[in-house]
Scaffold this motif. Structure first.
Motif, mmCIF file in Angstrom:
data_model
loop_
_atom_site.group_PDB
_atom_site.id
_atom_site.type_symbol
_atom_site.label_atom_id
_atom_site.label_comp_id
_atom_site.label_asym_id
_atom_site.label_seq_id
_atom_site.Cartn_x
_atom_site.Cartn_y
_atom_site.Cartn_z
ATOM 1 N N TRP A 179 -14.461 -0.753 -9.863
ATOM 2 C CA TRP A 179 -14.283 -1.662 -8.732
ATOM 3 C C TRP A 179 -13.718 -0.933 -7.528
ATOM 4 N N GLY A 180 -12.744 -0.049 -7.730
ATOM 5 C CA GLY A 180 -12.203 0.756 -6.640
ATOM 6 C C GLY A 180 -10.876 0.243 -6.134
ATOM 7 N N VAL A 181 -10.698 0.237 -4.787
ATOM 8 C CA VAL A 181 -9.461 -0.236 -4.169
ATOM 9 C C VAL A 181 -9.809 -1.259 -3.087
ATOM 10 N N GLY A 182 -8.886 -2.210 -2.878
ATOM 11 C CA GLY A 182 -9.141 -3.229 -1.868
ATOM 12 C C GLY A 182 -8.114 -4.338 -1.930
ATOM 13 N N GLN A 183 -8.447 -5.481 -1.288
ATOM 14 C CA GLN A 183 -7.543 -6.634 -1.224
ATOM 15 C C GLN A 183 -6.186 -6.215 -0.646
ATOM 16 N N SER A 184 -6.245 -5.508 0.451
ATOM 17 C CA SER A 184 -5.025 -4.930 1.031
ATOM 18 C C SER A 184 -4.275 -5.950 1.886
ATOM 19 N N THR A 185 -2.974 -5.792 1.924
ATOM 20 C CA THR A 185 -2.124 -6.442 2.912
ATOM 21 C C THR A 185 -0.946 -5.522 3.155
ATOM 22 N N SER A 186 -0.216 -5.767 4.234
ATOM 23 C CA SER A 186 0.841 -4.820 4.584
ATOM 24 C C SER A 186 2.034 -5.525 5.203
ATOM 25 N N VAL A 187 3.154 -4.824 5.192
ATOM 26 C CA VAL A 187 4.390 -5.263 5.831
ATOM 27 C C VAL A 187 4.868 -4.123 6.725
ATOM 28 N N VAL A 188 5.218 -4.433 7.966
ATOM 29 C CA VAL A 188 5.712 -3.415 8.893
ATOM 30 C C VAL A 188 7.155 -3.078 8.521
ATOM 31 N N MET A 189 7.385 -1.838 8.115
ATOM 32 C CA MET A 189 8.731 -1.422 7.703
ATOM 33 C C MET A 189 9.565 -0.950 8.890
ATOM 34 N N ASN A 190 8.918 -0.258 9.830
ATOM 35 C CA ASN A 190 9.589 0.204 11.044
ATOM 36 C C ASN A 190 8.506 0.616 12.041
ATOM 37 N N ASP A 191 8.890 1.274 13.117
ATOM 38 C CA ASP A 191 7.934 1.606 14.179
ATOM 39 C C ASP A 191 6.866 2.606 13.750
ATOM 40 N N SER A 192 7.087 3.299 12.650
ATOM 41 C CA SER A 192 6.126 4.326 12.232
ATOM 42 C C SER A 192 5.407 3.999 10.923
ATOM 43 N N THR A 193 5.940 3.062 10.133
ATOM 44 C CA THR A 193 5.509 2.933 8.740
ATOM 45 C C THR A 193 5.042 1.529 8.384
ATOM 46 N N LEU A 194 3.878 1.473 7.746
ATOM 47 C CA LEU A 194 3.374 0.257 7.111
ATOM 48 C C LEU A 194 3.504 0.424 5.602
ATOM 49 N N ARG A 195 4.038 -0.599 4.928
ATOM 50 C CA ARG A 195 3.957 -0.607 3.470
ATOM 51 C C ARG A 195 2.655 -1.311 3.095
ATOM 52 N N MET A 196 1.710 -0.539 2.603
ATOM 53 C CA MET A 196 0.384 -1.041 2.288
ATOM 54 C C MET A 196 0.300 -1.403 0.805
ATOM 55 N N PHE A 197 -0.043 -2.673 0.539
ATOM 56 C CA PHE A 197 -0.255 -3.162 -0.823
ATOM 57 C C PHE A 197 -1.752 -3.337 -1.048
ATOM 58 N N TYR A 198 -2.206 -3.042 -2.267
ATOM 59 C CA TYR A 198 -3.630 -3.213 -2.545
ATOM 60 C C TYR A 198 -3.898 -3.209 -4.050
ATOM 61 N N SER A 199 -5.030 -3.814 -4.407
ATOM 62 C CA SER A 199 -5.491 -3.788 -5.796
ATOM 63 C C SER A 199 -6.176 -2.464 -6.069
ATOM 64 N N ASN A 200 -6.018 -1.986 -7.288
ATOM 65 C CA ASN A 200 -6.533 -0.671 -7.653
ATOM 66 C C ASN A 200 -7.040 -0.729 -9.085
ATOM 67 N N SER A 201 -8.331 -0.476 -9.280
ATOM 68 C CA SER A 201 -8.884 -0.556 -10.634
ATOM 69 C C SER A 201 -8.327 0.524 -11.543
ATOM 70 N N ASN A 202 -7.656 1.531 -10.980
ATOM 71 C CA ASN A 202 -7.007 2.559 -11.801
ATOM 72 C C ASN A 202 -5.532 2.265 -12.062
ATOM 73 N N GLY A 203 -5.012 1.162 -11.488
ATOM 74 C CA GLY A 203 -3.577 0.953 -11.664
ATOM 75 C C GLY A 203 -3.061 -0.412 -11.304
ATOM 76 N N GLY A 204 -3.884 -1.465 -11.394
ATOM 77 C CA GLY A 204 -3.395 -2.799 -11.099
ATOM 78 C C GLY A 204 -3.057 -2.978 -9.636
ATOM 79 N N PHE A 205 -1.856 -3.499 -9.345
ATOM 80 C CA PHE A 205 -1.428 -3.734 -7.971
ATOM 81 C C PHE A 205 -0.480 -2.625 -7.558
ATOM 82 N N THR A 206 -0.752 -1.999 -6.427
ATOM 83 C CA THR A 206 -0.030 -0.796 -6.018
ATOM 84 C C THR A 206 0.385 -0.898 -4.556
ATOM 85 N N TYR A 207 1.226 0.044 -4.144
ATOM 86 C CA TYR A 207 1.613 0.110 -2.737
ATOM 87 C C TYR A 207 1.949 1.545 -2.372
ATOM 88 N N ARG A 208 1.948 1.795 -1.077
ATOM 89 C CA ARG A 208 2.379 3.089 -0.552
ATOM 90 C C ARG A 208 2.905 2.884 0.864
#
Length: 349
Positions: A179-208
């Motif tokens: 399936w791959g990766v997708g279904q992303s959403t994000s939260v703005v952590m600060n002026d430089s960084t987004l915390r990106m959440f997404y589904s991942n067929s190699n690891g369930g629900f993940t973030y970076r």
């Protein structure tokens, strides 16, 4: 006599302590009763059109912007990204007709479908230009719903136009059979960084945590898995908690569509919780079930947030989701509904 009175007093005192503790425990348990949400219809693309995967944000004037997947031609299944604008009135929100924002490309990684949009107010620069809004979205070049990847589009205005980043995808998937990766959403952590959440067929629900304020120098961050979370979730942060709405399959029947869930569930952990160590700590607040919505399927939920991915307030949570019928007309019943959870009933003051 004194010893007898003393023993009686100690017994009564002990009983009072036990009863007090029981009352406190009862109040705590009572305060954690699940919340049954108020469900309402919101909008539809009309006959022959489907809407799903809502990402809805509210600006400082109370205007709501709902980014959704929708088809362009009636009864033809190709995903595009649309915007529905909701204007607050004394009788609730009045939704304007949808506007098409993003199409599949003529070639490349997102030639077949573009879907699962998520928009955040986030200032970034690219090739000397400044952009105020970022959209992450799913794209695929296969009709079998595999090889999904995550791309980026940027705009100077919330309503567009959105320009696709020319170095997409920003989060790729090499396998052509997963399936791959997708279904992303994000939260703005600060002026430089987004915390990106997404589904991942190699690891369930993940973030970076992605440093993305300069698109000429993206730093993708380390991918981390959220334990005990399957695919298709949508988080939102408040000052106190991290909320998550999740698509679930609970004692589902075998009627089509079996590939979407019948329950959209709301849960939370305290804001200080390390998400990569949250196993077993999520607490259920409530859910949209077939009995609550009147539909046998309730899927692809999102949370109303401000423009940076945070809760509007701590007293209520608005979930947007897509219900569906079963049987041959399942897809053409995909409309957008809302579910209002009164959080004051759960977190009793």
């Amino acid at each position: 006599m004194f010893r007898l009175f003393s023993g009686w007093f100690k017994t009564c005192f002990s009983l009072c302590i036990v009863l007090s503790l029981m009352l406190v425990l009862y109040s705590f348990v009572k305060g954690r009763d699940e919340v049954v949400p108020e469900v309402n219809y919101e909008f539809s693309g009309g006959a022959g059109f489907y809407n799903y995967a809502p990402s809805v944000i509210q600006d400082e004037y109370g205007i709501r912007y709902a980014f959704v997947c929708q088809n362009l031609e009636p009864f033809k299944i190709v995903d595009y990204i649309y915007l529905y604008k909701g204007i607050p009135t004394k009788n609730g929100y009045k939704w304007q007709p949808g506007t098409r924002l993003l199409d599949p490309s003529d070639s490349g990684w997102d030639i077949n479908h573009v879907c699962d949009p998520d928009v955040r107010k986030f200032r970034t620069t690219y090739n000397g230009e400044v952009y105020e809004y970022i959209m992450t979205y799913l794209g695929t070049d296969q009709w079998d719903n595999h090889h999904n990847q995550i791309g980026l589009a940027i705009s100077k205005n919330i309503e567009g136009p959105y320009i696709k980043f020319d170095k997409n995808p920003i989060i790729g998937s090499e396998s052509l059979t997963k399936w791959g990766v997708g279904q992303s959403t994000s939260v703005v952590m600060n002026d430089s960084t987004l915390r990106m959440f997404y589904s991942n067929s190699n690891g369930g629900f993940t973030y970076r945590d992605m440093v993305i304020n300069n698109l000429n120098n993206i730093r993708p961050g380390e991918e981390k898995k959220i334990p005990d979370m399957g695919s298709n979730n949508y988080p939102a942060f408040s000052k106190k908690n991290i909320y998550m709405v999740s698509e679930r399959r609970v004692e589902m029947d075998s009627k089509i569509p079996t590939w979407v869930g019948n329950v959209s569930e709301l849960s939370f952990v305290p804001i200080e919780q390390d998400l990569s160590r949250s196993s077993g700590k999520w607490k259920k607040i409530g859910a949209v079930t077939p009995a609550v919505s009147g539909f046998p399927r309730n899927h692809n939920p999102g949370i109303l947030t401000d423009q940076k991915g945070y809760m509007i307030n701590d007293d209520e949570l608005i979930m947007y989701f897509t219900p569906a019928m079963t049987g041959t007309n399942w897809l053409w019943s995909y409309d957008i509904y809302s579910a209002r959870f009164d959080l004051t009933k759960f977190f009793k003051k």
